[in-house]
Each structure stands twice: as C-alpha cells, then as structure tokens.
Write an enzyme that holds these catalytic residues in place. Structure first.
Site, PDB file in Angstrom:
ATOM      1  CG  HIS A 276      -1.654   1.237   1.486  1.00 48.82           C
ATOM      2  ND1 HIS A 276      -2.960   1.448   1.063  1.00 48.82           N
ATOM      3  CD2 HIS A 276      -1.295   2.388   2.130  1.00 48.82           C
ATOM      4  CE1 HIS A 276      -3.348   2.650   1.432  1.00 48.82           C
ATOM      5  NE2 HIS A 276      -2.364   3.239   2.086  1.00 48.82           N
ATOM      6  CD  GLU A 277       2.197   3.444   3.730  1.00 46.93           C
ATOM      7  OE1 GLU A 277       2.534   4.548   3.255  1.00 46.93           O
ATOM      8  OE2 GLU A 277       1.167   3.288   4.415  1.00 46.93           O
ATOM      9  CG  HIS A 280       0.443   6.187  -0.602  1.00 55.60           C
ATOM     10  ND1 HIS A 280      -0.733   6.769  -1.004  1.00 55.60           N
ATOM     11  CD2 HIS A 280       0.161   5.582   0.596  1.00 55.60           C
ATOM     12  CE1 HIS A 280      -1.686   6.537  -0.116  1.00 55.60           C
ATOM     13  NE2 HIS A 280      -1.171   5.808   0.857  1.00 55.60           N
ATOM     14  CD  GLU A 354      -4.407   6.508   2.419  1.00 54.36           C
ATOM     15  OE1 GLU A 354      -4.181   5.291   2.628  1.00 54.36           O
ATOM     16  OE2 GLU A 354      -3.529   7.379   2.434  1.00 54.36           O
ATOM     17  CG  ASP A 358      -6.548   0.417   0.488  1.00 53.16           C
ATOM     18  OD1 ASP A 358      -5.450   0.384   1.076  1.00 53.16           O
ATOM     19  OD2 ASP A 358      -7.599   0.815   1.040  1.00 53.16           O
TER      20      ASP A 358
END
Length: 411
Positions: A276-277, A280, A354, A358
């Site tokens: 997930h990070e 980003h 977000e 995801d």
C-alpha cells in the site's frame, strides 16, 4: 467596513466554526452503538467492543472540554484586548519589526503551550493509559516538549525572520518571495524530515535480514520498486498503536514501519501494508501532495500580501498602527473558512489516494492480507467502525474501514 464590524466578523467566524465542529461531533457520537456490519465481524468480541465504546466516550468528553476551553479562552482574549496588550509589550522591547513579531508569536505560543499542557498530560497519562495504549514515560514526555520548543525556535524563528525581512524590504512582491522561501522549505522537509527531524524523537533501524525482509524484497522485485530504505521505528516507545508511512521524493524516499506493526501483523499482512505504501510512491501521491501544498501556500500568501498593511485588520484587535504580526493573526482567522474548504478537498483527495493505494496492493494478490491487516490495526486501536458519513466527509483523511474493505473486494 469599520474596525468594530471587522471585530465582530472575527468573532462570528470563530463561533460558527466552533458550533459546526460540535455539531459534527454530536452526529458522530450518535453512530457509536450502531450494529457492526457483517464485513467487519471479528474485529471486536463483546468485551472489546464495550472497551471501544468506553474509549470513544472518554475521548468525546475530553475533546468537548478541551475545545470549549480553547473557544472560551479565545473569546476572553479577543473581548479583553489580549492581543493588543501583548503587542504593546513587544513594541516596548524593540523597534525592529522582526524582533517585535518573533517576540509576539513567542509570547502567544508560550502562553498557549502552558495553558494546553494539562490537557496533553491528561490525554496521554490518563485516557491513553487507562485503555492500555500509553507507553510514554514522564521523561520522554518532557524531552519531547523541550525538543519541540527548541525546533520551533531554531527552525521556525529564522524562517519567520526571513519572511518578515522580505515583508519589510520587498514591497508589493513580498508574497512572491515569501512563497519561494516557503515552497523551498516545504520541499526540503518532505525530502529530509525522516532523516533530520524524526531521529530526534524516534530511533529508526534498517529492517534486519530474515523472513520478513525476504518477503518484502520478493514483493519489491515484482513491483519494480528499488528497495533501499525500509526502516523500523520504535513506535512502541510512546504507544501500542501500529502504523506505517512513506515519505520523501526521488532518491530520498523512505518507508517506515512501526515496530508495533511488525509485532501485531503476520508477514503477509505486513507485506500488504508495505505494498500500500509503495502504491503511494508509484502513483506519485507524495509528489502531488507536495505540489498541492505549494500551490495553496502561494494563493494564501498572495491574498495576505494584499491586506497585510490594511489598518482595518490591526484596528479590529485594538492596535492603531498596522504591523506584520497582528495582520498575520487577523488574516489567519479571516482565511480559516477558505482553509476549511481547501482542507475538505484535500481530505477528498487523500481518501481517493488511499483507495488507489489499496487497489495497487490488491493488484498483487494481497487484497485479503491487506483487509486482515487493516482489521487488526483498527481493532487494536479501538477505532470507530461506524463513523457518521458527514463527519467522515469533513475530517477523515483515510476512508472508513468498511468502505476500504468493500473497495478492495470489488477489485
């Protein structure tokens, strides 16, 4: 508009914001005991759900008290001419506009810190302690406060002095040069915060070799993500709550995992959170967030440059001659409705990011592991699983857990 009308406009803005925030809190409070959706079954058992309800209730009452105190204090200062009194003090100390403004904000900031200290102590050592979250020692709490004040003085002081110098010497282009300085500082902090500032408060160590490191390296190879900087931070030094974050740009990028996250989640769940990070970064969320921040700062400084010398702003607070610090203070209050609206759109932007991060993790077959990890993180933090949609719209930077799970499963 007269100075008196401007004064009551200031009172009105602060009052409307206060009432609106209380209304949002009231709406959210009404959703605490809503049935837990079937998608979230297992996050809480009966005993833990009762504990979560008690935690929400404690924070709600404490939040109301602290917000009412801040509102009442601001009203007392405004009607009592407190800012004009402090302005009179600093004017006696120096003829320099730079020294005057720095002293003004130092006095206001110091008084605010002292008055809010009991609330900070109670929140940390009573509420968080009562529900098993607090790991902060008195020594750490005191050192954190001292370090924060020193950083504000050593970084904020010179930065403010430079901006005031530009105000005094650059004329109508003050806002533009101040924007360049502010933007450079914002970009610098985005790139170097985790290597220069964060180590003053938390220890970061490279993720050691082992099963987790191997799993992360395997994922990174699949994702085409150059894995140089994955660090473990001693978040357990202050709290049992788990987290992870991505920071930096380009070669300065860094992923930080709280040690509590590693303790609470399985290897696959941690890889999913890390994915997930990485999402980003791959989707350039940090870069666009920085660009948005720079543009918003430019608009704000442009508008401030138009009104900073207006006698009306200073006279509204009982100061006859316009000056930088009173102008900045009044402008900050008048601009707050605009900040509220831009903040609302930034929250929408953040929630969209977000969902996208995801989806990125789910694209590698990590959707179920991410859902499981998110459930554990939320449960251990006693999070509200059924927040009011209106409260979410105005305050949440992340989508509620239920919406995240539905979006992941829809992929």
């Amino acid at each position: 508009m007269s100075a008196e009308q401007m004064f009551y406009l200031i009172i009105g803005i602060i009052s409307v914001q206060f009432v609106f925030e209380q209304w949002l809190d009231y709406l959210n409070k009404g959703r605490w005991q809503s049935p837990i959706p079937s998608e979230l079954e297992g996050v809480y058992d009966d005993d833990k759900y009762k504990k979560q309800q008690a935690y929400q209730k404690a924070n709600f009452g404490f939040g109301m008290l602290s917000e009412f105190f801040s509102f009442a204090l601001m009203m007392a200062v405004l009607f009592g001419g407190g800012f004009a009194i402090v302005n009179g003090w600093v004017m006696q100390w120096s003829d320099s506009v730079i020294v005057q403004s720095i002293l003004f904000f130092a006095v206001i900031g110091g008084i605010s810190t002292v008055l809010n200290l009991p609330f900070s102590i109670y929140g940390t050592f009573v509420i968080e302690e009562r529900f098993g979250f607090n790991k902060t020692t008195v020594k750490t709490f005191v050192l954190d406060a001292i370090k924060s004040m020193l950083l504000t003085a050593l970084i904020g002081g010179p930065l403010l002095a430079l901006i005031i110098w530009l105000y005094a010497s650059a004329g109508s282009l003050f806002w533009f040069y101040a924007w360049l300085v502010s933007s450079a500082f914002m970009i610098f902090m985005t790139m170097f915060y985790t290597t220069l500032i964060l180590p003053l408060f938390n220890k970061q160590t490279p993720l050691e070799a082992g099963e987790l490191r191997e799993a992360i390296e395997s994922f990174s190879a699949k994702a085409g993500f150059k894995l140089d900087n994955v660090f473990v931070m001693d978040g357990s030094k202050r709290s049992t709550k788990a987290n992870a974050f991505f920071s930096g740009l380009g070669s300065r990028k860094r992923i930080v995992l709280y040690d509590t996250l590693i303790n609470d989640l399985s290897t696959e769940e941690i890889v999913a959170v890390l994915a997930h990070e990485v999402g980003h970064y791959k989707l350039k969320h940090t870069l666009w967030g920085t660009i948005n921040g720079v543009l918003q700062t430019g608009v704000m400084l442009f508008l401030f440059g138009l009104v900073v010398n207006s006698p009306l702003l200073s006279q509204a607070l009982g100061v006859n001659q316009p000056n930088f610090h009173i102008g900045l203070l009044v402008f900050g209050i008048l601009y707050s409705p605009v900040s509220f609206l831009t903040g609302m759109f930034m929250s929408l932007f953040s929630r969209k990011n977000e969902y996208a991060a995801d989806a990125y993790a789910a694209s590698f077959g990590l959707g179920d592991a991410l859902i499981s990890g998110l459930k554990t993180i939320s449960g251990n933090a006693l999070s509200n699983l059924t927040p009011h949609p209106t409260y979410v719209f105005f305050h949440y930077s992340h989508p509620p857990l239920l919406q995240r799970i539905k979006a992941i499963k829809a992929k």
